[in-house]
Design a protein around this motif. Structure first.
Motif, short mmCIF file in Angstrom:
data_model
loop_
_atom_site.label_atom_id
_atom_site.label_comp_id
_atom_site.label_asym_id
_atom_site.label_seq_id
_atom_site.Cartn_x
_atom_site.Cartn_y
_atom_site.Cartn_z
N ARG A 203 -22.70 -2.15 44.57
CA ARG A 203 -23.76 -3.49 45.71
C ARG A 203 -25.12 -2.46 45.62
N GLU A 204 -24.72 -1.63 45.78
CA GLU A 204 -26.07 -0.45 45.57
C GLU A 204 -27.37 -0.89 43.88
N GLU A 205 -26.71 -1.07 43.08
CA GLU A 205 -27.54 -1.66 42.01
C GLU A 205 -28.45 -3.19 42.65
N LEU A 206 -27.08 -3.89 43.31
CA LEU A 206 -27.81 -5.37 43.72
C LEU A 206 -28.91 -5.50 44.93
N SER A 207 -28.60 -3.63 45.35
CA SER A 207 -29.36 -3.90 47.22
C SER A 207 -31.36 -3.78 46.66
N PHE A 208 -31.58 -3.70 45.18
CA PHE A 208 -33.18 -3.46 45.51
C PHE A 208 -33.21 -4.41 44.15
N ILE A 209 -32.40 -5.46 43.95
CA ILE A 209 -33.52 -6.57 42.85
C ILE A 209 -34.40 -7.88 44.14
N ASP A 210 -35.61 -7.02 42.99
CA ASP A 210 -36.82 -8.36 44.85
C ASP A 210 -36.94 -9.71 43.93
N GLN A 211 -37.37 -10.03 44.42
CA GLN A 211 -38.03 -11.73 45.13
C GLN A 211 -37.91 -12.59 43.85
N ASP A 212 -38.19 -11.43 42.21
CA ASP A 212 -37.86 -12.33 41.16
C ASP A 212 -36.57 -12.07 40.71
N ARG A 213 -35.89 -12.92 40.96
CA ARG A 213 -34.08 -11.59 40.70
C ARG A 213 -33.69 -11.86 39.78
N ILE A 214 -34.32 -13.58 38.96
CA ILE A 214 -33.18 -14.21 37.99
C ILE A 214 -34.02 -12.82 36.36
N GLU A 215 -35.05 -12.90 36.95
CA GLU A 215 -35.48 -12.05 36.03
C GLU A 215 -35.30 -10.12 36.00
N HIS A 216 -34.99 -10.30 36.89
CA HIS A 216 -34.34 -8.65 37.30
C HIS A 216 -33.64 -8.37 37.27
N LEU A 217 -32.26 -9.24 37.25
CA LEU A 217 -30.64 -9.77 36.84
C LEU A 217 -30.80 -9.26 35.18
N TYR A 218 -32.13 -10.11 34.62
CA TYR A 218 -31.66 -10.05 33.24
C TYR A 218 -32.27 -9.02 33.21
N VAL A 219 -33.36 -7.77 33.51
CA VAL A 219 -33.21 -6.18 32.74
C VAL A 219 -31.96 -5.50 32.89
N CYS A 220 -31.71 -5.45 34.67
CA CYS A 220 -30.32 -4.92 34.03
C CYS A 220 -29.54 -5.76 33.55
N TRP A 221 -29.28 -6.60 33.00
CA TRP A 221 -27.89 -6.69 32.47
C TRP A 221 -28.34 -6.45 30.29
N CYS A 222 -29.45 -6.51 30.32
CA CYS A 222 -30.03 -5.56 28.51
C CYS A 222 -29.99 -4.77 28.86
N ALA A 223 -30.63 -3.74 30.20
CA ALA A 223 -30.18 -1.97 30.02
C ALA A 223 -28.97 -2.02 29.59
N LYS A 224 -28.18 -2.23 30.38
CA LYS A 224 -25.97 -2.32 30.40
C LYS A 224 -25.92 -2.48 28.85
N GLU A 225 -26.14 -3.80 28.57
CA GLU A 225 -26.39 -3.81 27.11
C GLU A 225 -26.74 -2.75 25.86
N ALA A 226 -27.69 -2.78 26.13
CA ALA A 226 -28.11 -1.43 25.19
C ALA A 226 -27.53 -0.08 25.35
N ILE A 227 -27.39 0.35 26.66
CA ILE A 227 -26.69 1.64 26.33
C ILE A 227 -25.38 1.54 25.72
N TYR A 228 -24.70 0.53 26.68
CA TYR A 228 -23.10 0.12 25.66
C TYR A 228 -23.47 0.18 24.35
N LYS A 229 -24.78 -0.52 23.44
CA LYS A 229 -24.61 -0.95 22.07
C LYS A 229 -24.83 0.75 21.48
N LEU A 230 -26.09 1.28 22.15
CA LEU A 230 -25.57 3.06 21.63
C LEU A 230 -24.79 3.50 22.22
#
Length: 213
Positions: free
Chosen positions: A129-156
């Motif tokens: 919920r805390e993470e979803l609360s800062f998603i701004d007007q460019d929602r799709i792109e913003h969410l994809y950044v978050c997904w890619c970030a978590k995937e990159a951390i997972y792979k590392l």
């Protein structure tokens, strides 16, 4: 295969993106595969899965700039590693693109994703919920950044016992098309912090990270 994006993070760490334009045979001609690799290829469904596997290996060979055989193995958690070179590596692919990140001294992670509206339907599965609360007007792109970030951390990190929702935390940031922000990987044993970088490219989102150590 055409190099369309290349970035050096430091003297020993870089990543590249390639557009996959060759056939499987054309990619195979650029590789030095051994029997166990040919056997694995036979288990893949022909088409994109086959091309993705081949293209990441061709791109890896290009970035390593070597004529030697590259022994790229996968451990029990699915993390790729090299047995005969010191480099850390991370591989990713999405539709028509392949991505490879390498470093001589740091663990790395990279993810590339084609941007689609469907991510909104699954956002609650990888964002709290805390993470979803800062998603701004460019929602799709913003969410994809978050997904890619978590995937990159997972792979590392390279271990299967990590949950995007429960273990990887993203600090609030504003989406700007390219940039960086702070993240943390929280397990029972320790908390590690990372700076994740992102770029939007040709309708795709790229997230990448290198270990701080």
């Amino acid at each position: 295969m055409a190099l369309v994006y290349h970035k050096e993070l430091d003297l020993s760490t870089s990543f590249a993106i390639w557009k996959i334009e060759e056939s499987a045979d054309e990619l195979l001609a650029q590789l030095q595969l051994k029997e166990h690799e040919f056997s694995y290829l036979e288990t893949l469904i022909s088409g994109k899965r086959n091309l993705h596997w081949l293209s990441t290996r061709v791109l890896l060979r290009t970035m390593m700039n070597t004529d030697e055989y590259i022994d790229c193995q996968v451990d029990s958690s699915g993390k790729p590693y090299l047995t005969n070179f010191p480099h850390h590596i991370s591989l990713s692919h999405s539709y028509d693109y392949a991505a490879v990140m390498i470093s001589k001294h740091k663990a790395v992670g990279i993810d590339i994703e084609l941007i689609k509206d469907k991510i909104e339907r699954i956002a609650h599965k990888f964002m709290n919920r805390e993470e979803l609360s800062f998603i701004d007007q460019d929602r799709i792109e913003h969410l994809y950044v978050c997904w890619c970030a978590k995937e990159a951390i997972y792979k590392l990190h390279g271990k299967k016992n990590i949950s995007f929702l429960d273990h990887i935390r993203i600090s609030p940031f504003s989406y700007e098309g390219a940039g960086s922000f702070q993240t943390s990987l929280e397990t029972e044993k320790q908390i590690n912090t990372y700076t994740v970088h992102y770029d939007k490219f040709e309708g795709y989102m790229i997230g990448y990270v290198a270990d701080n150590e």
